[in-house]
Design an enzyme around this catalytic site. Structure first.
Site, short mmCIF file in Angstrom:
data_model
loop_
_atom_site.label_atom_id
_atom_site.label_comp_id
_atom_site.label_asym_id
_atom_site.label_seq_id
_atom_site.Cartn_x
_atom_site.Cartn_y
_atom_site.Cartn_z
N LYS A 89 14.87 -23.79 -30.08
CA LYS A 89 16.15 -24.24 -29.50
C LYS A 89 16.10 -24.23 -27.98
CE LYS A 89 18.52 -20.93 -31.46
NZ LYS A 89 17.42 -20.24 -32.17
N ARG A 168 27.10 -17.99 -33.40
CA ARG A 168 26.08 -17.45 -34.29
C ARG A 168 26.68 -16.81 -35.52
NH1 ARG A 168 21.66 -16.43 -30.67
NH2 ARG A 168 19.88 -15.51 -31.73
N ARG A 207 5.07 -16.29 -28.28
CA ARG A 207 5.87 -16.68 -27.10
C ARG A 207 5.61 -15.77 -25.91
NH1 ARG A 207 12.08 -17.52 -27.77
NH2 ARG A 207 11.94 -15.53 -28.81
N ARG A 240 8.65 -10.84 -24.96
CA ARG A 240 10.00 -10.30 -25.12
C ARG A 240 9.98 -9.12 -26.09
NH1 ARG A 240 14.08 -15.32 -26.13
NH2 ARG A 240 14.79 -13.96 -27.79
N ARG A 251 15.77 -10.01 -36.96
CA ARG A 251 16.43 -11.23 -36.45
C ARG A 251 16.52 -12.30 -37.52
NH1 ARG A 251 12.85 -12.49 -31.50
NH2 ARG A 251 14.21 -14.26 -31.10
P1 AP5 Z 1 11.95 -21.11 -28.15
O1 AP5 Z 1 12.30 -22.43 -27.62
O2 AP5 Z 1 11.96 -19.95 -27.20
O3 AP5 Z 1 12.79 -20.79 -29.48
P2 AP5 Z 1 14.31 -20.38 -29.67
O4 AP5 Z 1 14.79 -21.04 -30.91
O5 AP5 Z 1 15.09 -20.60 -28.42
O6 AP5 Z 1 14.08 -18.85 -29.95
P3 AP5 Z 1 14.87 -17.60 -29.42
O7 AP5 Z 1 14.07 -16.42 -29.91
O8 AP5 Z 1 15.11 -17.64 -27.95
O9 AP5 Z 1 16.15 -17.72 -30.20
P4 AP5 Z 1 17.04 -16.60 -30.57
O10 AP5 Z 1 18.13 -17.38 -31.16
O11 AP5 Z 1 16.50 -15.51 -31.41
O12 AP5 Z 1 17.23 -15.83 -29.20
P5 AP5 Z 1 18.43 -15.73 -28.21
O13 AP5 Z 1 17.87 -15.64 -26.87
O14 AP5 Z 1 19.48 -16.74 -28.50
O15 AP5 Z 1 10.49 -21.24 -28.82
C1 AP5 Z 1 9.85 -20.12 -29.40
C2 AP5 Z 1 8.32 -20.21 -29.10
O16 AP5 Z 1 7.79 -21.37 -29.75
C3 AP5 Z 1 7.97 -20.37 -27.63
O17 AP5 Z 1 6.80 -19.68 -27.37
C4 AP5 Z 1 7.75 -21.89 -27.45
O18 AP5 Z 1 6.84 -22.16 -26.40
C5 AP5 Z 1 7.19 -22.25 -28.81
N1 AP5 Z 1 7.53 -23.60 -29.22
C6 AP5 Z 1 8.73 -24.22 -29.04
N2 AP5 Z 1 8.68 -25.44 -29.58
C7 AP5 Z 1 7.45 -25.59 -30.10
C8 AP5 Z 1 6.79 -26.63 -30.81
N3 AP5 Z 1 7.42 -27.77 -31.07
N4 AP5 Z 1 5.53 -26.44 -31.23
C9 AP5 Z 1 4.88 -25.27 -30.98
N5 AP5 Z 1 5.45 -24.25 -30.30
C10 AP5 Z 1 6.71 -24.40 -29.87
O19 AP5 Z 1 19.05 -14.32 -28.65
C11 AP5 Z 1 18.37 -13.11 -28.49
C12 AP5 Z 1 19.24 -11.96 -28.98
O20 AP5 Z 1 20.46 -11.89 -28.20
C13 AP5 Z 1 19.72 -12.04 -30.44
O21 AP5 Z 1 18.75 -11.53 -31.32
C14 AP5 Z 1 20.99 -11.19 -30.37
O22 AP5 Z 1 20.68 -9.82 -30.37
C15 AP5 Z 1 21.56 -11.53 -29.02
N6 AP5 Z 1 22.50 -12.69 -29.07
C16 AP5 Z 1 22.38 -13.85 -28.39
N7 AP5 Z 1 23.41 -14.68 -28.66
C17 AP5 Z 1 24.20 -14.01 -29.54
C18 AP5 Z 1 25.42 -14.35 -30.20
N8 AP5 Z 1 26.01 -15.54 -30.01
N9 AP5 Z 1 25.95 -13.45 -31.06
C19 AP5 Z 1 25.38 -12.25 -31.27
N10 AP5 Z 1 24.24 -11.86 -30.66
C20 AP5 Z 1 23.65 -12.74 -29.80
#
Ligand code: AP5
Length: 318
Positions: A89, A168, A207, A240, A251
């Site tokens: 994402k 979420r 990542r 991370r 997660r």
């Molecule tokens: P990446 O683009 O970083 O993936 P992502 O879907 O953004 O993954 P996140 O881990 O950031 O999502 P998340 O939803 O868990 O984390 P968030 O920060 O929102 O890609 C992942 C990897 O794959 C990278 O290395 C990239 O280079 C690679 N990649 C990408 N595309 C590719 C492709 N096509 N081919 C190959 N490789 C590829 O949340 C973190 C934490 O914050 C949560 O766990 C929670 O504790 C808290 N939090 C955040 N928002 C909320 C909310 N709204 N409610 C409650 N808790 C929340």
């Protein structure tokens, strides 16, 4: 006008902040191919937004300001990116931001920005939130909503947004819906990225993130030119805390339990746009832009129809 519970293209268009339905001619030039993109860039300056207000929250004295926010568009894109952790994402949000001239609003980024502040500058609620995050659990809805509500100007007043990681839970989705209904705004679409779980785990465990500019790399799929060094700013790349295996499991469970139900929620609202997230980031971007293009054509047709109707009404009355 509230977000409509209908599947027609007419109801999934963006709305002007004043509540009027309006469409920009540039929308049809936003396509997945390079030539129209160049045209698009020529018409609009695409610059990376610094997102200062989103990341740090608004300040009482107005000292926290974004270096650049999207200009006013007749048809601002208002998108939510859904999908399991690690599906890509954030990567797509960065690419889409440049294409659509919209702000990338990630709730995870707010937490990571807060983590870098001095211990004494973190509120008790934020300290507690960071503990949830470290374990891979979802932060409680009340904390997340308070944080988003504080930054609602980024959603309501900016020229367009791409929400990444929010909402979420159903509770968060309902709160966002209510906020947008009150402000007479509607979402353009909810993009749901789909990927098998083994590929998700591979993406998360490989990542690496830049500690300075937050650019994201992958050790094998998107490696930096020099190992552990950011291509963009020379910062150090780190793993991370929540990308450790035990946190990844938590997660993914939290996603299945709390976030996956949003797929049906937005499907019922006629907003869901499923996208296969396999392949390279550029391929996935092209797939997404292709679908958004189709949506934009629908907007244009509806727009033409409403101006024809307006003309007919005008003739009838004159
Ligand atoms: P990446 O683009 O970083 O993936 P992502 O879907 O953004 O993954 P996140 O881990 O950031 O999502 P998340 O939803 O868990 O984390 P968030 O920060 O929102 O890609 C992942 C990897 O794959 C990278 O290395 C990239 O280079 C690679 N990649 C990408 N595309 C590719 C492709 N096509 N081919 C190959 N490789 C590829 O949340 C973190 C934490 O914050 C949560 O766990 C929670 O504790 C808290 N939090 C955040 N928002 C909320 C909310 N709204 N409610 C409650 N808790 C929340």
């Amino acid at each position: 006008m509230p977000i409509q519970a209908s599947t027609s293209a007419a109801t999934i268009r963006g709305r002007h902040p004043a509540g009027r339905v309006s469409f920009a001619s540039y929308v049809t030039t936003v396509t997945a191919s390079d030539a129209p993109l160049r045209k698009f860039i020529g018409m609009n300056t695409i610059i990376r937004k610094d997102r200062a207000v989103w990341l740090h929250g608004p300040s009482a004295d107005g000292s926290v300001q974004c270096a650049a926010v999207p200009g006013e568009h007749k048809h601002p894109w208002r998108l939510i990116l859904l999908g399991a952790p690690g599906v890509g994402k954030g990567t797509q949000a960065e690419l889409l931001t440049r294409r659509l001239d919209a702000c990338h609003l990630s709730t995870g980024d707010i937490f990571r920005a807060a983590k870098e502040r001095r211990d004494c500058d973190q509120s008790p609620a934020m300290k507690e939130a960071l503990e949830y995050m470290r374990r891979g659990e979802l932060v409680p809805d009340s904390t997340v909503w308070e944080m988003v509500r504080e930054r609602s100007s980024c959603i309501l007043d900016c020229g367009g947004f791409i929400l990444d990681g929010f909402p979420r839970t159903l509770g968060q989705a309902e709160s966002l819906k209510e906020l947008m209904e009150t402000e007479k705004l509607s979402l353009s679409a909810v993009v749901n990225y789909e990927l098998p779980v083994d590929e998700i785990v591979r993406r998360l465990s490989g990542r690496r993130t830049c500690e300075k500019c937050k650019s994201v790399f992958h050790v094998t799929e998107r490696p930096p030119k020099v190992e552990t060094v950011c291509d963009h700013c020379g910062g150090r790349l780190y793993q991370r805390e929540d990308d450790r295996p035990e946190a990844i499991t938590v997660r993914l469970e939290a996603y299945e339990r709390s976030t996956a139900p949003l797929i049906q929620f937005y499907k019922d609202l006629g907003l869901l746009m499923p996208i296969v997230a396999q392949g390279s980031p550029d391929e996935i971007l092209a797939r997404t832009m292709d679908q958004l293009d189709k949506l934009a054509v629908g907007f244009d047709k509806t727009s033409a129809k409403s101006s024809q109707n307006a003309e007919k009404v005008h003739v009838k009355h004159s």
